[in-house]
Design an enzyme around this catalytic site. Structure first.
Site, PDB file in Angstrom:
ATOM      1  N   SER A  68       0.829  -1.215   0.000  1.00  0.00           N
ATOM      2  CA  SER A  68       0.000   0.000   0.000  1.00  0.00           C
ATOM      3  C   SER A  68       0.858   1.258   0.000  1.00  0.00           C
ATOM      4  CB  SER A  68      -0.890   0.037   1.244  1.00  0.00           C
ATOM      5  OG  SER A  68      -1.710  -1.095   1.291  1.00  0.00           O
TER       6      SER A  68
HETATM    7  N1  SAH Z   1       0.259  -5.436   4.281  1.00  0.00           N
HETATM    8  C1  SAH Z   1       0.957  -5.699   3.035  1.00  0.00           C
HETATM    9  C2  SAH Z   1       0.129  -5.425   1.795  1.00  0.00           C
HETATM   10  C3  SAH Z   1      -0.888  -6.454   1.625  1.00  0.00           C
HETATM   11  S1  SAH Z   1      -1.528  -6.710   0.014  1.00  0.00           S
HETATM   12  C4  SAH Z   1       2.260  -4.963   2.950  1.00  0.00           C
HETATM   13  O1  SAH Z   1       2.599  -4.219   3.880  1.00  0.00           O
HETATM   14  O2  SAH Z   1       2.981  -5.179   1.962  1.00  0.00           O
HETATM   15  C5  SAH Z   1      -2.791  -7.853   0.507  1.00  0.00           C
HETATM   16  C6  SAH Z   1      -2.302  -9.243   0.803  1.00  0.00           C
HETATM   17  O3  SAH Z   1      -3.392  -9.975   1.356  1.00  0.00           O
HETATM   18  C7  SAH Z   1      -1.844 -10.007  -0.437  1.00  0.00           C
HETATM   19  O4  SAH Z   1      -0.518 -10.402  -0.293  1.00  0.00           O
HETATM   20  C8  SAH Z   1      -2.804 -11.192  -0.484  1.00  0.00           C
HETATM   21  O5  SAH Z   1      -2.200 -12.385  -0.947  1.00  0.00           O
HETATM   22  C9  SAH Z   1      -3.231 -11.319   0.974  1.00  0.00           C
HETATM   23  N2  SAH Z   1      -4.484 -12.058   1.221  1.00  0.00           N
HETATM   24  C10 SAH Z   1      -5.609 -12.133   0.474  1.00  0.00           C
HETATM   25  N3  SAH Z   1      -6.525 -12.932   1.045  1.00  0.00           N
HETATM   26  C11 SAH Z   1      -5.977 -13.390   2.204  1.00  0.00           C
HETATM   27  C12 SAH Z   1      -6.415 -14.274   3.244  1.00  0.00           C
HETATM   28  N4  SAH Z   1      -7.607 -14.851   3.207  1.00  0.00           N
HETATM   29  N5  SAH Z   1      -5.570 -14.514   4.280  1.00  0.00           N
HETATM   30  C13 SAH Z   1      -4.339 -13.936   4.332  1.00  0.00           C
HETATM   31  N6  SAH Z   1      -3.864 -13.110   3.378  1.00  0.00           N
HETATM   32  C14 SAH Z   1      -4.671 -12.821   2.327  1.00  0.00           C
END
Ligand code: SAH
Length: 220
Positions: A68
């Site tokens: 993000s």
């Molecule tokens: N917080 C992260 C950005 C996250 S992007 C950072 O600092 O870089 C969102 C992430 O959520 C992705 O990597 C995606 O694979 C994950 N995601 C999606 N569904 C999910 C679930 N059910 N459980 C855990 N992670 C999930």
């Protein structure tokens, strides 16, 4: 450029990011601002994006996922309101950057990532930076991490269409869940739920855009 000079360039970029993108807007929590001064964001993005790591926008991190925009990470962190005694849970580890920010502020951070390759990469960089208070697990965050509940704060960095029930159960009384709620195709609402003796109290903080939460939530 020598390693030391490079690090000075990144440090200056971080200071500028904190001043222009965070403090200039509405990030007022000094502990949060300090965490953003410390964590080397350029180490959490692919090599090809290092020079734009401190820009005011999200960046791709592989597997169709994104890290993000710094301001959104800061806003969600400020809303989570963690102290140095807090135990927090993050759903959606991605690059591990948000987890590192939380590790600067909380006592213990538990973070779950759906895609094993991203979980592995995040664990590697967090380990190499010495964040031994972060625990990474690959799996579906829908079920939370019951062995370590209750959590003082839960942050979800992917978008579910509604709040996963197991996560609300794993939140301590007085704790908050910060989450973008909504579908992939419509505006999502950055929402803060506070757990009280009588249930959850909701506050809405405006629109945002996150990748969708995958897995069990899709069958809900
Ligand atoms: N917080 C992260 C950005 C996250 S992007 C950072 O600092 O870089 C969102 C992430 O959520 C992705 O990597 C995606 O694979 C994950 N995601 C999606 N569904 C999910 C679930 N059910 N459980 C855990 N992670 C999930």
């Amino acid at each position: 450029m020598k390693e030391k000079e490079k690090n000075n360039v990144y440090k200056a970029a971080r200071e500028s990011m904190v001043a222009r993108q965070l403090a200039y807007r509405d990030i007022t929590d000094e502990r949060v601002l300090d965490a953003f001064r410390k964590v080397p964001r350029h180490l959490f993005v692919p090599d090809s994006s290092k020079s734009s790591a401190y820009g005011d926008f999200p960046l791709p991190i592989g597997e169709g996922q994104t890290i993000s925009q710094p301001y959104i990470v800061a806003l969600m962190t400020q809303l989570l309101n963690v102290s140095d005694t807090s135990k927090v849970l993050e759903i959606g580890t991605g690059s591990g950057y948000q987890a590192a920010i939380l590790a600067e502020l909380a006592k213990e951070v538990y973070t779950i990532e759906y895609l094993p390759s991203l979980a592995k990469g995040a664990e590697r960089i967090l380990d190499s930076l010495g964040y031994d208070n972060v625990h990474v697990r690959a799996g579906d965050g829908f079920l939370g991490w019951p062995e370590n509940a209750p959590f003082d704060g839960i942050i979800i960095t992917c978008a579910p269409e509604k709040l996963p029930e197991p996560l609300t159960e794993q939140l301590a009384i007085g704790g908050r869940i910060v989450v973008p709620v909504g579908s992939q195709y419509q505006a999502q609402t950055l929402s803060v739920y506070t757990k009280t003796d009588t249930g959850l109290v909701a506050n809405y903080e405006g629109g945002c855009f996150f990748v969708p939460m995958r897995g069990m939530i899709e069958a809900e």
